[in-house]
Write an enzyme that holds these catalytic residues in place. Structure first.
Site, mmCIF file in Angstrom:
data_model
loop_
_atom_site.group_PDB
_atom_site.id
_atom_site.type_symbol
_atom_site.label_atom_id
_atom_site.label_comp_id
_atom_site.label_asym_id
_atom_site.label_seq_id
_atom_site.Cartn_x
_atom_site.Cartn_y
_atom_site.Cartn_z
ATOM 1 N N LYS A 1 0.823 -1.214 0.000
ATOM 2 C CA LYS A 1 0.000 0.000 0.000
ATOM 3 C C LYS A 1 0.864 1.274 0.000
ATOM 4 O O LYS A 1 2.050 1.214 0.315
ATOM 5 C CB LYS A 1 -0.955 -0.024 1.199
ATOM 6 C CG LYS A 1 -1.905 -1.226 1.201
ATOM 7 C CD LYS A 1 -2.954 -1.162 0.089
ATOM 8 C CE LYS A 1 -3.539 -2.490 -0.309
ATOM 9 N NZ LYS A 1 -4.497 -3.083 0.613
HETATM 10 C C1 LIG Z 1 -5.469 -4.122 1.104
HETATM 11 C C2 LIG Z 1 -6.927 -3.926 1.091
HETATM 12 C C3 LIG Z 1 -7.719 -4.129 2.231
HETATM 13 C C4 LIG Z 1 -7.234 -4.789 3.494
HETATM 14 O O1 LIG Z 1 -6.144 -4.261 4.089
HETATM 15 P P1 LIG Z 1 -5.235 -5.184 5.060
HETATM 16 O O2 LIG Z 1 -4.365 -4.167 5.715
HETATM 17 O O3 LIG Z 1 -4.493 -6.137 4.199
HETATM 18 O O4 LIG Z 1 -6.139 -5.857 6.021
HETATM 19 C C5 LIG Z 1 -9.062 -3.806 2.170
HETATM 20 N N1 LIG Z 1 -9.611 -3.353 1.039
HETATM 21 C C6 LIG Z 1 -8.898 -3.152 -0.085
HETATM 22 C C7 LIG Z 1 -9.588 -2.634 -1.307
HETATM 23 C C8 LIG Z 1 -7.542 -3.464 -0.110
HETATM 24 O O5 LIG Z 1 -6.855 -3.329 -1.245
#
Ligand SMILES: *Cc1c(COP(=O)(O)O)cnc(C)c1O
Length: 388
Positions: free
Chosen positions: A187
């Site tokens: 991210k």
């Molecule tokens: C990465 C992601 C999540 C979840 O995040 P985590 O930190 O991995 O729990 C939720 N929604 C979307 C659209 C994502 O890309």
């Protein structure tokens, strides 16, 4: 590619420098490694970056969404509207309450939830909408907030992709009731694993702080500190979702670099747009005029009717050339766990259309110019070699 040397360009590389390493080391040396003062600093800085009064750090984006739905008081049999084309976490958290995620089709251009289809999906048990800002492109928030207001629904952003993104000049995170960010490894801001909920509501912020740590009263995290006390109360059942000061230390350094990392992704997106716009078999991803995308992803689409190969084969050819890609997303109704929904393809024609065409290309601040050029040339060569 005749004369070009083969390279390996991974789908993602996190941007981590010695600054993050040093900050984490310092946090470890301090002797206080779980949630504590560094987490509080990170929360304050994150809240001010997004322009909201309160930020509550948790250990994943999924945990953030789970806690946000919990403070809404979601219950068994309730319904929550989510896009069909998202990561499983967006719908999974609804199921934690024995509530029902209602999948809604998307727009073909932005890949975001269609606000017209949201209207059709609202029923007597609908409690909330979770818009996902796909790739960092904000959803049509004016429309969504209006629909929510008229139907008395809460709006919780899944802002996992959208740091920093803007809708009509406003930061994503500052528009809806609560916004949930993810700090997973791929991210825009990463702490390895982590998440954040932002809100303008003081009481909700207090409740979220308690929920993430077993439902304990306010300062229970300090109970092992000199200034703390062994005595604490549990207000209600909560979760073990707190983050740690080691993660937060990394987050603070990453936050300082956000604008620089954003600028680098914007540049890459520009290079891709310029390179792919003249090729009939390729559809560059566009961001609507009143929005700014974080460019967390670069979702290229192919036109299968202009090529002799399909999307899967296109990805294989890129892999042979050493270019890592991904697909965002496999629509949720295609998963085994949702077989009982018995979806009709007509209800999800745009999701299917996008799914057949989408390839997410590498886009991250540490890509070198040579790597960017290599990805572009690889895509163009495959497109031209397999032209109909
Ligand atoms: C990465 C992601 C999540 C979840 O995040 P985590 O930190 O991995 O729990 C939720 N929604 C979307 C659209 C994502 O890309």
């Amino acid at each position: 590619m005749k004369h070009r040397k083969k390279m390996d360009v991974p789908f993602h590389r996190p941007s981590i420098s010695e600054d993050e390493v040093e900050a984490v080391a310092e946090s470890i040396r301090s002797g206080w490694i779980t949630m504590g003062p560094v987490t509080a600093d990170f929360e304050e800085q994150f809240a001010s970056f997004v322009g909201m009064p309160y930020a509550i750090a948790v250990n994943s984006g999924t945990a953030a969404l789970h806690c946000a739905l919990d403070v809404l008081g979601l219950g068994e049999g309730d319904e929550v509207i989510v896009p069909a084309n998202t990561f499983i976490a967006t719908a999974e958290v609804v199921e934690y309450f024995r509530a029902r995620p209602v999948l809604v089709d998307i727009e073909k251009d932005s890949h975001n939830i269609s606000h017209e289809k949201i209207l059709e999906a609202i029923g007597p048990r609908t409690r909330a909408i979770i818009p996902v800002h796909f790739a960092g492109q904000p959803c049509d928030m004016d429309e969504i907030m209006n629909i929510a207001q008229e139907n008395n629904l809460a709006v919780i952003d899944d802002a996992a992709h959208s740091l920093p993104s803007k809708y009509k000049g406003k930061m994503i995170g500052s528009i809806s009731d609560m916004s949930c960010f993810s700090f997973y490894a791929t991210k825009p801001l990463t702490t390895g694993e982590g998440g954040m909920i932002v809100t303008a509501d003081k009481d909700r912020a207090e409740e979220l702080k308690s929920l993430r740590l077993h439902g304990m009263a306010r300062d229970a995290w300090k109970r092992y500190q000199k200034s703390g006390s062994w005595k604490y109360d549990v207000l209600r059942m909560g979760y073990k979702y707190n983050t740690t000061d080691m993660n937060a230390a990394m987050g603070i350094v990453q936050l300082k670099k956000q604008n620089r990392m954003y600028d680098a992704r914007v540049e890459i997106a520009r290079s891709y747009a310029a390179a792919f716009s003249g090729t009939e078999s390729l559809i560059p991803y566009q961001v609507k005029e009143d929005r700014e995308s974080s460019w967390h992803l670069y979702p290229l689409k192919i036109r299968p009717d202009a090529l002799t190969i399909d999307r899967d084969r296109f990805i294989e050819e890129l892999a042979i050339l050493g270019v890592g890609t991904s697909v965002h997303f496999i629509p949720l109704y295609r998963f085994t766990c949702y077989q009982d929904i018995q979806y009709r393809v007509e209800d999800f024609s745009a999701s299917e259309w996008v799914y057949e065409r989408e390839i997410s290309l590498p886009i991250y601040p540490d890509m070198t110019d040579t790597e960017i050029e290599y990805v572009i040339q690889s895509v163009l060569d495959i497109a031209s070699k397999n032209k109909k």
